[in-house]
Design a protein around this motif. Structure first.
Motif, short mmCIF file in Angstrom:
data_model
loop_
_atom_site.label_atom_id
_atom_site.label_comp_id
_atom_site.label_asym_id
_atom_site.label_seq_id
_atom_site.Cartn_x
_atom_site.Cartn_y
_atom_site.Cartn_z
N LYS A 1 -0.89 -32.91 41.84
CA LYS A 1 0.32 -32.57 42.61
C LYS A 1 1.26 -33.76 42.75
O LYS A 1 2.46 -33.59 42.99
CB LYS A 1 -0.07 -32.03 43.99
CG LYS A 1 -0.66 -30.64 43.91
CD LYS A 1 -1.01 -30.10 45.27
CE LYS A 1 -1.56 -28.69 45.15
NZ LYS A 1 -1.84 -28.07 46.43
N LYS B 1 -6.88 -31.60 41.32
CA LYS B 1 -5.75 -30.82 41.82
C LYS B 1 -4.90 -31.65 42.80
O LYS B 1 -3.67 -31.61 42.75
CB LYS B 1 -6.26 -29.56 42.51
CG LYS B 1 -5.18 -28.63 42.97
CD LYS B 1 -5.77 -27.35 43.57
CE LYS B 1 -4.70 -26.43 44.06
NZ LYS B 1 -5.26 -25.20 44.64
N HIS C 1 -3.89 -24.25 30.03
CA HIS C 1 -3.54 -25.42 30.84
C HIS C 1 -4.06 -26.68 30.17
O HIS C 1 -3.32 -27.66 29.99
CB HIS C 1 -4.10 -25.28 32.26
CG HIS C 1 -3.94 -26.51 33.08
ND1 HIS C 1 -2.74 -26.89 33.63
CD2 HIS C 1 -4.84 -27.47 33.45
CE1 HIS C 1 -2.90 -28.03 34.30
NE2 HIS C 1 -4.17 -28.40 34.20
N VAL D 1 1.48 -26.02 34.20
CA VAL D 1 1.41 -25.67 35.62
C VAL D 1 1.44 -24.14 35.78
O VAL D 1 0.67 -23.58 36.56
CB VAL D 1 2.54 -26.35 36.42
CG1 VAL D 1 2.63 -25.79 37.83
CG2 VAL D 1 2.31 -27.85 36.46
N ILE D 2 2.32 -23.50 35.05
CA ILE D 2 2.39 -22.03 35.12
C ILE D 2 1.04 -21.42 34.76
O ILE D 2 0.55 -20.51 35.44
CB ILE D 2 3.51 -21.49 34.20
CG1 ILE D 2 4.88 -21.85 34.76
CG2 ILE D 2 3.38 -19.98 33.99
CD1 ILE D 2 6.05 -21.60 33.81
N ASN D 3 0.42 -21.93 33.71
CA ASN D 3 -0.84 -21.36 33.25
C ASN D 3 -1.99 -21.63 34.21
O ASN D 3 -2.83 -20.75 34.40
CB ASN D 3 -1.18 -21.84 31.84
CG ASN D 3 -0.50 -20.98 30.82
OD1 ASN D 3 -0.97 -19.90 30.51
ND2 ASN D 3 0.65 -21.42 30.33
N ILE D 4 -2.03 -22.78 34.83
CA ILE D 4 -3.13 -23.03 35.78
C ILE D 4 -2.94 -22.18 37.02
O ILE D 4 -3.90 -21.68 37.60
CB ILE D 4 -3.31 -24.53 36.11
CG1 ILE D 4 -4.71 -24.78 36.69
CG2 ILE D 4 -2.24 -25.04 37.06
CD1 ILE D 4 -5.85 -24.47 35.76
N LYS D 5 -1.69 -21.95 37.42
CA LYS D 5 -1.43 -21.07 38.57
C LYS D 5 -1.81 -19.62 38.27
O LYS D 5 -2.17 -18.87 39.16
CB LYS D 5 0.03 -21.17 39.01
CG LYS D 5 0.35 -22.49 39.68
CD LYS D 5 1.77 -22.54 40.19
CE LYS D 5 2.10 -23.87 40.79
NZ LYS D 5 1.77 -24.01 42.17
N ARG D 6 -1.75 -19.25 36.99
CA ARG D 6 -2.17 -17.91 36.56
C ARG D 6 -3.67 -17.84 36.30
O ARG D 6 -4.17 -16.78 35.94
CB ARG D 6 -1.41 -17.50 35.30
CG ARG D 6 0.05 -17.25 35.53
CD ARG D 6 0.71 -16.83 34.24
NE ARG D 6 2.13 -16.54 34.46
CZ ARG D 6 3.01 -16.38 33.50
NH1 ARG D 6 2.64 -16.46 32.23
NH2 ARG D 6 4.27 -16.13 33.78
N GLY D 7 -4.34 -18.99 36.41
CA GLY D 7 -5.79 -19.01 36.20
C GLY D 7 -6.22 -19.21 34.76
O GLY D 7 -7.40 -19.11 34.44
N ASN D 8 -5.27 -19.52 33.89
CA ASN D 8 -5.60 -19.73 32.48
C ASN D 8 -5.91 -21.21 32.25
O ASN D 8 -5.04 -21.99 31.84
CB ASN D 8 -4.46 -19.25 31.58
CG ASN D 8 -4.87 -19.18 30.12
OD1 ASN D 8 -5.77 -19.90 29.69
ND2 ASN D 8 -4.20 -18.33 29.38
N LYS D 9 -7.16 -21.58 32.50
CA LYS D 9 -7.57 -22.98 32.37
C LYS D 9 -7.49 -23.46 30.93
O LYS D 9 -7.17 -24.62 30.67
CB LYS D 9 -8.99 -23.17 32.92
CG LYS D 9 -9.07 -22.99 34.41
CD LYS D 9 -10.49 -23.17 34.91
CE LYS D 9 -10.56 -22.92 36.41
NZ LYS D 9 -11.92 -23.06 36.93
#
Length: 177
Positions: A153, A149, A75, A64-72
């Motif tokens: 959630k 997405k 993720h 989750v942290i990585n997808i929020k940072r844009g690192n697909k």
């Protein structure tokens, strides 16, 4: 064109999601009642699969942290790792219960009720999370990211709860093994 090329490619994923979502809990319930005669109890497995649950919970959070940072990429790596770890966990869990007698919880008083509330919620949600994980995964691999997405959630907190409570249940029952 033949019928296969005209068919919705997602239909096969939907069918497999339903099959697996039903088959996994049913097979686990059946295997839970099977005892392998003369098998050496696999008493070393519970701390291993509790550790797998702990690692899964950490990887879920990292995903989750990585997808929020844009690192697909990361993720995806973390999420696929969580799925693999969950499958490994399930295999070990079933193997343990096919070779070992159930361990009754030995606590008394309020802690006993706390344990059973956590255990029952863990079991119910572990069954519920199977189709959620599969649907979430299929939406990702088919490129349906807005839908992915949306369901992620819902899936994430349930999967995280199942992973964390798996560790809690182990820690609570481990003195009674």
């Amino acid at each position: 064109m033949n019928n296969m090329s005209q068919a919705d490619p997602n239909k096969k994923y939907t069918i497999w999601t339903w099959i697996l979502s039903i088959a996994i809990p049913v097979v686990v319930a059946i295997l839970f009642r099977v005892r392998i005669p003369n098998a050496e109890p696999l008493i070393y497995l519970p701390p291993i699969y509790a550790t797998i649950n702990a690692v899964t919970s950490i990887l879920l959070v990292l995903a989750v942290i990585n997808i929020k940072r844009g690192n697909k990429f990361l993720h995806e790596v973390f999420m696929k790792s969580c799925i693999v770890l969950s499958v490994i966990f399930l295999g070990m869990y079933v193997a343990y219960h096919m070779t070992s007698d159930p361990t009754p919880f030995g606590g008394e008083g309020a802690i006993k009720y706390v344990y059973y509330i956590i255990l029952v919620s863990h079991i119910v949600l572990s069954i519920t999370v199977i189709p959620l994980v599969l649907i979430t995964y299929v939406r990702a691999i088919t490129g349906k990211f807005p839908q992915h997405k949306k369901i992620a959630k819902i899936t994430f907190p349930i999967w995280l709860y199942v992973a964390v409570t798996g560790v809690v249940v182990y820690l609570m029952i481990s003195p009674y093994y």
